[in-house]
Design an enzyme around this catalytic site. Structure first.
Site, PDB file in Angstrom:
ATOM      1  N   ASP A 423       0.795  -1.228   0.000  1.00 22.77           N
ATOM      2  CA  ASP A 423       0.000   0.000   0.000  1.00 22.77           C
ATOM      3  C   ASP A 423       0.826   1.275   0.000  1.00 22.77           C
ATOM      4  O   ASP A 423       0.277   2.362  -0.218  1.00 22.77           O
ATOM      5  CB  ASP A 423      -0.964  -0.009   1.185  1.00 22.77           C
ATOM      6  N   TYR A 506      -9.930  -0.636   2.620  1.00 19.18           N
ATOM      7  CA  TYR A 506      -9.472  -0.758   4.003  1.00 19.18           C
ATOM      8  C   TYR A 506      -9.177   0.594   4.630  1.00 19.18           C
ATOM      9  O   TYR A 506      -8.652   1.498   3.980  1.00 19.18           O
ATOM     10  CB  TYR A 506      -8.216  -1.628   4.084  1.00 19.18           C
TER      11      TYR A 506
END
Length: 848
Positions: A423, A506
């Protein structure tokens, strides 16, 4: 007068907290709005739940305490100003003005970069992808911190990333620009010593908002001929596409698996089981093409081949969602069910009755609390970091910063089996949103803004960071007895610096927590939506069914932190203290028990070579690792140190050897590792590691080359995370016999079970229990008179009673966008534009 040029000094208008805005509106009221925020915004949490039992309300609504006196309004909870050890935060982010000035300097003909503005550039143009502060080397930083002056202040530099799409062979390169501010002394040099390759292949490039949009013609090419087919197979004319990654192995190609979902709330858990493998290498979208189409485990070489199978009846259809499954209310956050008993009342909250007990210096972003003090840093890649963390005047940590976050998935479809997110690539700092007052942070939290630069401008979040203190509700130490001086308790408090990053589905909540006994805790919680997959029986074992045709996929989360501990100085060692069972005979035992004793014994061993410092926690956790200074013992002759504890569960990546995480996340193979610190080994990862697992710019294993780590400047690279099995707690909690209720449930990730924490506790660092310094404590003594109550001493700290401030109405704006010229512009005009700007890597909507 200290030099401040080139460093971010926040104006009073930068201080944004909780607005009282019932009478304010957008537009011309914005400046007034900021002032009101400054006044109201720092009403911040302290520690005590409002003691209703000591008050009663008269018919005139006057608050009276138990002594009969009228209560006054609580003091304004504005933080007092902190006193940083040095007047300049040398890790501060660049200001918008600085990025604009640097950009203009780079566009000058003398630079020969042939740049196109990022808001106008195409794939085959040169454009600036990123401008951000480049932090000084540690030696220079310490020299300044130890003796702050104009002479020792490190020079200011920027890191600039340029996408060279116009080159004959396109590539990506980082440059070091400085010193700042821009002057005749400023120069630009390639920044290569922090990477293990000089240039980055263009196929590993970052997202700028345009590359995925270039896939829109291909997406329309996929769906337009299939309008009736899509409606028949999936029950919708509006689908959204997302791409799984990594997109490349070594930079030779760029290819993505596109998977389609129904459009609507929580589309991540509404997949339809339709996939395409797309070639998107190079800079010419006209050369991109569809390589494969997969549906219900049938592989087609083109869209036309797939349509032909549908038309001639040879296509094997997969099950479709029921009518309830087509209703997307099951994926919303709307309340379900009747209210619980007394849940219609607002819950308890913490109130600072006597004023805040922590300090903030907004100009330097320095905060202090109960002997702790630290500078805050922030960047695009990973967000919040802490610097020069001191306790009781001594530096404990030089740097505490997140490095990378992986999520590796499993499944029986093209999307899940090819997903291994890193990420950092997407910019966890750039995806920090405004925090929700009263939900993400206590109502009285102090908020700080954050700004990140992007290729098309800068984004400013007014509530990007929150800071607060709260009572834990439990003593940090206690004992009850009857001898004078042995009975009492010390209240437990925790000071928290928090930020939340929303990366696609998320939400990662980062907490940096500090305690009065010297303990430091890092907690990462994951919430939001699951990355769902199409459910059929062949997916059994790869996740958990959560709806008609949806499943939550099995995956690991591992988040890596750089922990640069300086224990009584920078020269430290790695000590392993373990226990093992022994069997010994003692002659003083008689024949009742026998002379054999089975017990455990402590062993202490130093790890001297960094090759042996890639560590998994021992079985049964029968051992503890500490960073110590063997040359600086405490008063009892023990080396002072801080230990690294495993937290809720020792976590590391389960899957090793996958080509999609071959060498780009080697740090995730261990619970933690310790290496000799080097300025050229700044991070365990880079944003391009995601798309270069076969040839990463930063291969963590190359940090370890047999060097001695005895009394050296050491860095611990520590992992937290979770094995996300998508357990029953995340499933719709319904009776399967009553499936008509399914669409009222929402299987999201809950933060309570989906978190992990990393505590660092003093290990012989102090000579005694320093929590006993606290005056928020009590000592009780048994009365010498039988039948009388215990006597007590609270060290003169009296509980305050007052009327708490009114909670302002909730309001949320989220972002301010500043264009490349430094002018504030409007936020995206529509929800679709906002969604697209945040999720360019997973969101592409096609309406037929």
């Amino acid at each position: 007068m200290w030099p401040t040029s080139g460093y971010e000094l926040l104006k009073q208008s930068d201080s944004v907290g909780l607005p009282e805005r019932g009478w304010l509106r957008h537009g011309s009221g914005r400046r007034i709005f900021v002032v009101i925020l400054v006044i109201v915004g720092f009403i911040t949490a302290s520690l005590v739940v409002f003691p209703v039992q000591h008050l009663h309300i008269t018919t005139e609504q006057t608050f009276i305490d138990t002594d009969g006196g009228a209560l006054k309004q609580c003091p304004a909870n504005l933080p007092q100003k902190a006193s940083p050890p040095a007047p300049v935060n040398i890790w501060a982010s660049l200001t918008v003005d600085e990025t604009v000035t640097i950009s203009q300097w780079l566009f000058a003909n003398e630079r020969s970069l042939n740049l196109t503005r990022g808001d106008q550039a195409g794939l085959n143009d040169n454009h600036i992808f990123l401008i951000e502060a480049y932090r000084p080397g540690k030696a220079a930083a310490l020299a300044y911190l130890d003796s702050p002056s104009d002479r020792t202040l490190p020079k200011r530099f920027a890191r600039v990333t340029v996408h060279h799409g116009a080159a004959a062979e396109p590539y990506i390169s980082d440059y070091l620009v400085g010193p700042l501010p821009i002057s005749r002394r400023t120069s630009m040099t390639p920044l290569t010593d922090i990477y293990q390759r000089d240039t980055i292949p263009y196929n590993a490039r970052g997202f700028t908002g345009m590359p995925f949009a270039e896939l829109l013609p291909l997406a329309e090419q996929i769906l337009t001929p299939l309008k009736d087919v899509i409606k028949d197979l999936f029950g919708s004319h509006t689908l959204e596409a997302g791409a799984t990654g990594p997109f490349s192995f070594d930079g030779e190609f760029r290819r993505v698996w596109v998977n389609w979902k129904r459009s609507g709330p929580g589309n991540w858990i509404q997949p339809v089981g339709f996939y395409q493998y797309i070639e998107c290498s190079g800079t010419d979208p006209s050369q991109w093409k569809i390589l494969k189409v997969v549906y219900n485990y049938q592989i087609f070489n083109s869209v036309s081949e797939f349509k032909e199978a549908y038309q001639n009846g040879t296509l094997k259809r997969q099950p479709q969602a029921s009518n309830d499954g087509m209703d997307d209310t099951w994926t919303t956050r709307a309340k379900v069910g009747p209210p619980r008993d007394l849940d219609t009342l607002p819950g308890p909250r913490t109130v600072s009755f006597a004023g805040l007990r922590f300090r903030v210096d907004r100009a330097t972003r320095y905060v202090s609390w109960m002997g702790w003090g630290m500078y805050l840093g922030f960047d695009r890649d990973m967000g919040l970091s802490l610097w020069d963390v001191r306790f009781r005047g001594e530096r404990i940590l030089y740097e505490l910063s997140p490095q990378e976050a992986i999520a590796q998935y499993s499944g029986n479809d093209p999307a899940q089996t090819t997903t291994a997110w890193l990420d950092r690539y997407f910019g966890m700092g750039g995806m920090v949103h405004d925090l929700l007052p009263g939900y993400d942070c206590p109502h009285e939290a102090v908020f700080l803004p954050v700004t990140t630069h992007a290729s098309q401008g800068s984004i400013r979040r007014e509530r990007g960071i929150c800071i607060f203190e709260k009572e834990t509700g439990r003593p940090i130490t206690r004992h009850l007895g009857y001898i004078n001086g042995e009975s009492g308790a010390v209240k437990g408090y925790v000071f928290t610096v928090r930020t939340v990053s929303t990366v696609g589905n998320y939400d990662y909540l980062f907490d940096y927590m500090f305690y009065i006994d010297g303990t430091i805790e890092v907690r990462v919680s994951a919430s939001g939506y699951l990355q769902g997959a199409y459910w059929d029986p062949t997916q059994e074992g790869y996740g958990t069914r959560i709806h008609d045709i949806a499943m939550g996929s099995l995956h690991d989360h591992v988040i890596n932190f750089k922990v640069d501990l300086d224990i009584a100085g920078a020269d430290n060692s790695l000590l392993f203290t373990s226990t093992a069972q022994e069997e010994v005979q003692r002659p003083w035992f008689d024949d009742d028990w026998g002379q054999t004793v089975i017990q455990q014994k402590i062993s202490r061993d130093y790890i001297t070579n960094e090759d042996n410092a890639k560590i998994d926690f021992p079985t049964n956790l029968q051992g503890i690792y500490s960073i110590v200074n063997s040359a600086r013992p405490n008063s009892w002759g023990l080396p002072r140190g801080y230990s690294i504890h495993p937290g809720d569960s020792p976590i590391r990546n389960t899957v090793v050897g996958s080509k999609r995480l071959l060498n780009n996340a080697n740090w995730a193979r261990y619970n933690f590792a310790v290496s000799k610190r080097k300025d050229t080994e700044l991070s365990s990862s880079s944003m391009w590691n995601f798309n270069l697992p076969g040839a990463p710019p930063v291969d963590f294993h190359k940090f370890f080359d047999g060097e001695n780590i005895t009394q050296q400047d050491l860095v611990a690279w520590v992992n937290v995370g979770m094995h996300h099995l998508v357990k029953e707690i995340l499933q719709p909690l319904v009776d399967p016999r009553h499936s008509h209720h399914v669409n009222r449930r929402n299987p999201k990730t809950l933060q309570i079970p989906a978190h992990n924490w990393l505590p660092r506790a003093p290990a012989n660092y102090f000579d005694s229990d320093i929590s006993m310094e606290s005056t928020n404590a009590i000592v009780i003594t048994a009365s010498e008179k039988p039948g009388h109550a215990f006597e007590w001493d609270e060290y003169g700290v009296e509980q305050a009673n007052c009327i708490p401030p009114r909670v302002p109405p909730f309001e949320f704006e989220d972002m301010n966008i500043v264009d490349l010229d430094g002018r504030e512009s409007l936020a995206p005009k529509s929800v679709e534009q906002l969604k697209n700007s945040e999720n360019v890597f997973r969101y592409l909507k096609v309406e037929l």
